[in-house]
Design an enzyme around this catalytic site. Structure first.
Site, PDB file in Angstrom:
ATOM      1  CD  GLU A  37      18.131  49.947  44.970  1.00 50.41           C
ATOM      2  OE1 GLU A  37      19.057  49.574  45.705  1.00 50.41           O
ATOM      3  OE2 GLU A  37      17.147  49.235  44.668  1.00 50.41           O
ATOM      4  NE  ARG A 264      27.959  51.514  54.447  1.00 45.08           N
ATOM      5  CZ  ARG A 264      27.108  51.489  53.428  1.00 45.08           C
ATOM      6  NH1 ARG A 264      27.463  50.970  52.282  1.00 45.08           N
ATOM      7  NH2 ARG A 264      25.898  51.969  53.566  1.00 45.08           N
ATOM      8  CE  LYS A 274      19.688  54.327  49.718  1.00 42.58           C
ATOM      9  NZ  LYS A 274      19.604  53.735  48.421  1.00 42.58           N
TER      10      LYS A 274
END
Ligand code: ATP
Ligand code: MG
Length: 563
Positions: A37, A264, A274
């Site tokens: 994104e 992850r 982020k």
């Protein structure tokens, strides 16, 4: 990635893919995608996903797309899009002509949503955000049906068209999938498909749309539209997989990618979110997304981490479903191994103290030759000028010391790297007793080797005072002094764990002459000091700024043991 000799270790995703190829599934095609994104810069966690997705495609003769998941326009922008493309490319991967945006599919996605409405699988709901939450139920209690759930297909079609036409305000209506408000999986309780966002400008579609599709809906359909075969994502999406499949099944799509989740990457002493990285930027804790202390790809690049070392790191940590937290030392050692092999050696004095060679003629310059790498002769040699006035590092001299101190001591000898053996005859101090100069003599018979019978063990680095160049050196250290800064249960704010000494700037350094034309971004070993990268933004002409990439050895391991 041809120059690399990494032995690829197998993992459960490879097993699945190999099984699929064997069965002839997807006509034996492998097609993956990396779907960021564009709401921030990529970080080391993304590097893992990039290496995995592009790496698998490479290894199985497949393809990997770069696709921006751009359904949330008020958090996304073009700067992030550009930075992400640059970072993926720099890491060494190529999407060829397959750069996509979910927004490329907005029209198609709209028509699929109309199809769901026509099938009776979606409805327009007027509950507000708070009511939606209330109706959703909890992990232990089922939800309740929305009072708008049984609207007629015709009414839903009309309302959805009018949502698109901009007739309704933000938050007043949602298009929702009609699945099951009593499902034990909360994600299946009539999730939103479209929401209204009036008046926002999207970086790709401008003001064309005032309704935006939700991530879960968009992601599976984008995968399907692109013919993705294996849709790899992190574990938090496991609970969304039934929904991923539900949309594709309900729309009866031929291309039905398989979602596979892996854990992850959590890197100790670093942050991989982020949103949190954005806070460090917004609150000016760091000098932007590419600050060399950031765990962003652009930060690591500016710090001097080679792309190949990051790829090697991603290979070494492997791919599993187990929750994990990777030691920073593993990343450091990948960086060191790479730089040890590839970084040319130079001499730089970080904390200079002047040395005068009293028996060396004034005004004379000798051009000594130094190898650029101790093992790799193909890296060549360079000239290092030797003169009467030199600099050595303050820490390399003591007036008195025992034999363990293998550097310069008053009335004793030491070798100057790539040059002569010198002896310290005199120490000159200022009024405060601070040493300002060492008076030494050199032995002309010692260039390159010790004459027979002469034992000089210590070797120190130096720079000619006349020919050396002033430089600023930024000694970077970890940005956080806690191994899990953002999951420390004791405190609710990761900022508390910032390391106050993550940047120490040395302004009086002197580097050897060969660095006068340094190419910004190139990394050197400053002998005996560590690896340093010429800063890509601050180096200009004679103004040199170096970032410490990594120390020569793992100094943190010692610190951790001693506390
Ligand atoms: P963030 O929380 O930092 O925004 P994200 O998952 O929301 O991360 P995306 O841009 O949606 O960021 O991620 C793109 C891809 O990278 C996704 O497939 C995601 O699963 C993967 N990814 C993100 N963070 C990690 C991580 N720490 N380790 C491995 N893969 C990751
Ligand atoms: Mg995300």
């Amino acid at each position: 990635m041809s120059e690399e000799v990494t032995i690829k270790s197998s993992n459960f995703i490879r097993h699945i893919i190999e099984g699929d190829i064997e069965k002839g599934k997807n006509d034996r095609r492998v097609h993956t995608r990396f779907p960021p994104e564009p709401n921030g810069y990529l970080h080391i966690g993304h590097a893992k996903s990039i290496c995995l997705n592009f790496g698998l495609a490479n290894d199985y003769n497949g393809l990997c797309n770069l696709r921006f998941d751009d359904t949330n326009p008020h958090k996304e922008n073009k700067e992030f899009v550009d930075a992400i493309e640059q970072d993926v490319r720099w890491l060494g991967f190529d999407w060829q002509d397959r750069l996509f945006f979910s927004s490329d599919y907005f029209e198609k996605l709209y028509h699929y949503a109309v199809q769901l409405v026509q099938q009776g699988d979606a409805y327009v709901c007027d509950l507000n955000a708070e009511e939606i939450r209330e109706y959703r139920g909890t992990l232990t209690a089922p939800g309740k049906n929305s009072p708008y759930r049984d609207r007629s297909i015709a009414e839903n079609l009309d309302l959805f068209k009018r949502m698109r036409a901009g007739e309704f305000a933000d938050g007043s209506k949602l298009l929702r999938a009609k699945i099951d408000m009593a499902s034990p999986n909360v994600n299946m309780r009539d999730p939103a498909i479209y929401r209204i966002r009036q008046g926002v400008i999207h970086h790709q579609t401008g003001s064309e749309w005032c309704i935006y599709p939700m991530y879960d809906y968009t992601h599976c359909l984008s995968d399907s539209i692109e013919g993705i075969t294996h849709s790899l994502c992190t574990l938090e999406f496991a609970d969304h997989r039934p929904l991923y499949d539900w949309f594709l099944d309900s729309l009866n799509l031929v291309s039905h990618p398989q979602q596979i989740e892996f854990s992850r990457l959590n890197l100790q002493y670093a942050i991989t979110s982020k949103r949190k990285l954005a806070r460090l930027v917004d609150e000016n804790i760091v000098a932007g997304w590419n600050d060399p202390r950031m765990s962003t790809i652009s930060g690591m690049r500016r710090r001097g981490y080679p792309a190949a070392a990051i790829r090697e790191f991603c290979e070494r940590i492997g791919v599993t479903k187990a929750d994990n937290s990777v030691e920073f030392a593993i990343l450091d050692s990948c960086i060191r191994e790479n730089l040890n092999e590839n970084a040319p050696r130079v001499m730089a004095v970080l904390d200079p103290i002047k040395v005068v060679i009293t028996n060396y003629p004034e005004g004379k310059t000798e051009e000594l030759i130094a190898p650029n790498h101790p093992q790799n002769e193909s890296m060549g040699t360079r000239v290092v000028p030797f003169t009467r006035d030199l600099y050595i590092d303050r820490a390399d001299f003591k007036e008195e010391a025992n034999n363990k101190f293998k550097r310069l001591v008053k009335d004793k000898e030491v070798r100057l790297r790539n040059a002569y053996v010198i002896r310290c005859d005199d120490v000159i101090k200022d009024h405060d007793g601070e040493i300002i100069e060492l008076r030494c003599s050199y032995d002309p018979a010692t260039l390159g080797a010790n004459p027979e019978g002469r034992k000089v063990k210590g070797v120190i680095h130096w720079v000619s005072a006349e020919h050396g160049i002033k430089a600023q050196v930024r000694m970077y250290d970890r940005l956080f002094n806690h191994p899990h800064p953002d999951s420390d249960k004791e405190v609710d704010d990761f900022m508390i764990h910032l390391n106050p000494e993550s940047l120490i700037t040395l302004t009086e350094c002197v580097v050897e002459q060969s660095l006068s034309n340094v190419i910004p971004g190139s990394v050197y070993q400053f002998e005996r000091e560590g690896y340093f990268c010429a800063d890509s933004e601050l180096c200009q002409n004679e103004h040199l700024v170096f970032n410490r990439t990594v120390t020569l050895r793992d100094t943190w391991a010692k610190i951790q043991q001693s506390v």
